[in-house]
Scaffold this active site. Structure first.
Site, PDB file in Angstrom:
ATOM      1  N   TRP A   1       0.804  -1.222   0.000  1.00  0.00           N
ATOM      2  CA  TRP A   1       0.000   0.000   0.000  1.00  0.00           C
ATOM      3  C   TRP A   1       0.836   1.272   0.000  1.00  0.00           C
ATOM      4  O   TRP A   1       0.312   2.345  -0.285  1.00  0.00           O
ATOM      5  CB  TRP A   1      -0.929   0.018   1.219  1.00  0.00           C
TER       6      TRP A   1
ATOM      7  N   LYS B   1      -2.274  -8.693  -7.548  1.00  0.00           N
ATOM      8  CA  LYS B   1      -3.131  -8.451  -6.399  1.00  0.00           C
ATOM      9  C   LYS B   1      -2.615  -7.218  -5.652  1.00  0.00           C
ATOM     10  O   LYS B   1      -1.629  -7.289  -4.930  1.00  0.00           O
ATOM     11  CB  LYS B   1      -3.130  -9.682  -5.483  1.00  0.00           C
TER      12      LYS B   1
ATOM     13  N   SER C   1       6.193  -7.356   3.903  1.00  0.00           N
ATOM     14  CA  SER C   1       6.913  -7.691   5.124  1.00  0.00           C
ATOM     15  C   SER C   1       7.741  -8.956   4.965  1.00  0.00           C
ATOM     16  O   SER C   1       7.409  -9.853   4.180  1.00  0.00           O
ATOM     17  CB  SER C   1       5.929  -7.879   6.283  1.00  0.00           C
TER      18      SER C   1
ATOM     19  N   GLU D   1      11.660  -2.484  12.016  1.00  0.00           N
ATOM     20  CA  GLU D   1      11.331  -1.422  11.061  1.00  0.00           C
ATOM     21  C   GLU D   1      10.249  -0.518  11.646  1.00  0.00           C
ATOM     22  O   GLU D   1       9.209  -0.998  12.112  1.00  0.00           O
ATOM     23  CB  GLU D   1      10.857  -2.046   9.751  1.00  0.00           C
TER      24      GLU D   1
END
Length: 480
Positions: A154, A178, A232, A384
């Site tokens: 995103w 996707k 991730s 992170e």
């Protein structure tokens, strides 16, 4: 809404825009206002299987399409992106939150990737290798791998797809993509743009819905020969495990924990500006942003003071508003994660030098924040951040900075500010990162290979290396 043309509320499967079989939809929300922008289909395994079938059926003809015809389609796609840059940028800002100037820049670099791979595909050469004896020729050739599954994040919902769809289409692969549920419209817009450019039906398929169901169907289907994922490290590892059952090729651009090293001999003003560009771009929600700022003792205090002064000037607000430099975070989960990092740092002796809390604008806006007195014991030294939080560490000697910089499972990107040429080469040798920025906080470019080492991923996106993962290499021995 100037972007309504590209606000697609259906999915593209086999050249047809369609909803989910169940009729279910997912709301898409503007993070700056909380308003629902619209809905997209909540698709799953059945729709994904049809998309894979469409891509598999389209592959033979597309793979054998004359090269210049295929590349002409890519040039038309590039032009469509640039012709609609403002519109697509506005759509991106509305669903993702980043300032409009950043969103337009993302559309432009996405177009740049399409142009680069349209050019680079003409140089996807094989070779003739000297044979060990007379009477034989050894020929090495390159071929498109087949159907490619793409799962994108995103934070850069347009350019991340560009880095994947560009090389895939350039060499003749077909696509099942996707996009992230939080920012699906920028992904669906690529389907509309590919239609406009004239790509045959089934070559590009875009699906929204359950990440588990869609991703699971992609990973389980043997017709999908390659999967490329940005996200991730945790999810990437699971996809790598799943790829084993059908032995797919995989490209993984995973998490980062970028160190930003500032040495005593650095240009202070340039280092501060580089830190701001790297850390606060996209509200710190980038995999390559400065996660840990290490400053040598001799310049530390001056750096912190100047950084505080400059960051305090940043305008936070709706990305569509004029002069905004930082928009909202993607959602409240992201805000709470940053708050956890701040609480941890404070409990271990860190000092909030600037910001430190939610912004007065409400929603998921967060103050640009600086923490001083950071140590390796704090959570952000290992994890992170993905938010507008800049922790500043102090170091004495080069070896200490390099050791701390490498003290992480990640190895995507790193930065260093110094005027010592010998030190630059030592950093090149010793920093365990796939990308290193020297005296620059913004180094991503279409001409260079983007990717990390260690647990930051596999493969490269961009550069001449960006085509390799979308091709199979064949060796043919010819006796005569």
């Amino acid at each position: 809404m100037s972007y309504s043309k590209y606000l697609k509320d259906t999915n593209l499967i086999a050249g047809v825009w369609t909803g989910a079989d169940s009729g279910k939809t997912i709301d898409v929300t503007n993070p700056a206002t909380g308003d629902v922008i619209g809905t997209v289909p909540a698709c799953g395994a059945a729709e994904t299987e049809r998309a894979i079938t469409a891509a598999s059926d389209a592959f033979p003809a597309f793979a054998t399409m004359p090269l210049m015809e295929r590349l002409d389609l890519l040039w038309k796609l590039h032009d469509a992106l640039m012709d609609n840059r403002d519109t697509l940028g506005e759509l991106l800002t509305v669903e993702q939150g980043k300032p409009l100037f950043e969103a337009k820049g993302e559309i432009a670099i996405g177009a740049g990737y399409i142009r680069w791979f349209a050019e680079e595909a003409r140089r996807a050469k094989g070779e003739i290798v000297p044979a060990p004896g007379n009477g034989r020729r050894i020929v090495v050739t390159k071929h498109p791998v087949g159907v490619v599954g793409m799962i994108t994040p995103w934070n850069f919902p347009s350019s991340m797809l560009a880095r994947k769809i560009g090389p895939a289409l350039a060499v003749g692969c077909t696509v099942v993509a996707k996009p992230a549920t939080a920012t699906p419209y920028s992904g669906l817009a690529w389907g509309a743009l590919c239609e406009e450019a004239g790509f045959p039906k089934g070559v590009v398929n875009i699906l929204t819905g359950s990440a588990r169901d869609i991703g699971g169907a992609i990973m389980a289907d043997a017709r999908v020969r390659k999967v490329t994922f940005t996200g991730s490290t945790e999810v990437g590892k699971e996809l790598i495990r799943q790829s084993a059952d059908t032995v797919k090729k995989v490209s993984m651009e995973l998490g980062g924990n970028a160190p930003f090293l500032v040495f005593d001999d650095a240009d202070l003003d340039k280092a501060v500006q580089g830190a701001i560009v790297s850390k606060f771009r996209n509200a710190g929600q980038t995999c390559v942003c400065a996660n840990r700022i290490y400053v040598q003792a001799g310049i530390h205090d001056a750096f912190v003071e100047k950084l505080k002064t400059e960051v305090a000037k940043m305008k936070v607000g709706n990305g569509l508003d004029e002069d905004v430099e930082q928009g909202p975070m993607i959602d409240m989960d992201a805000v709470e994660k940053v708050e956890e990092f701040i609480a941890d740092a404070k409990s271990k002796g860190g000092t909030i030098a600037l910001g430190g809390g939610r912004h007065g604008n409400g929603q998921s806006f967060f103050e640009p924040t600086i923490v001083t007195g950071a140590t390796q014991a704090m959570k952000f030294a290992k994890e992170e951040i993905f938010g507008p939080l800049a922790p500043v560490f102090k170091f004495e000697h080069d070896k200490d900075a390099i050791a701390m910089a490498n003290d992480t499972d990640f190895g995507l990107c790193s930065y260093a500010y110094t005027r010592d040429l010998g030190r630059v080469w030592r950093l090149n040798e010793q920093l365990q990162y796939g990308m290193i920025g020297i005296n620059s906080g913004l180094i991503t470019t279409v001409e260079a290979p983007f990717g990390g080492v260690k647990e930051s991923g596999l493969g490269k996106e961009g550069g001449s290396q960006g085509l390799e993962d979308y091709m199979d290499t064949k060796y043919t021995a010819m006796d005569f």
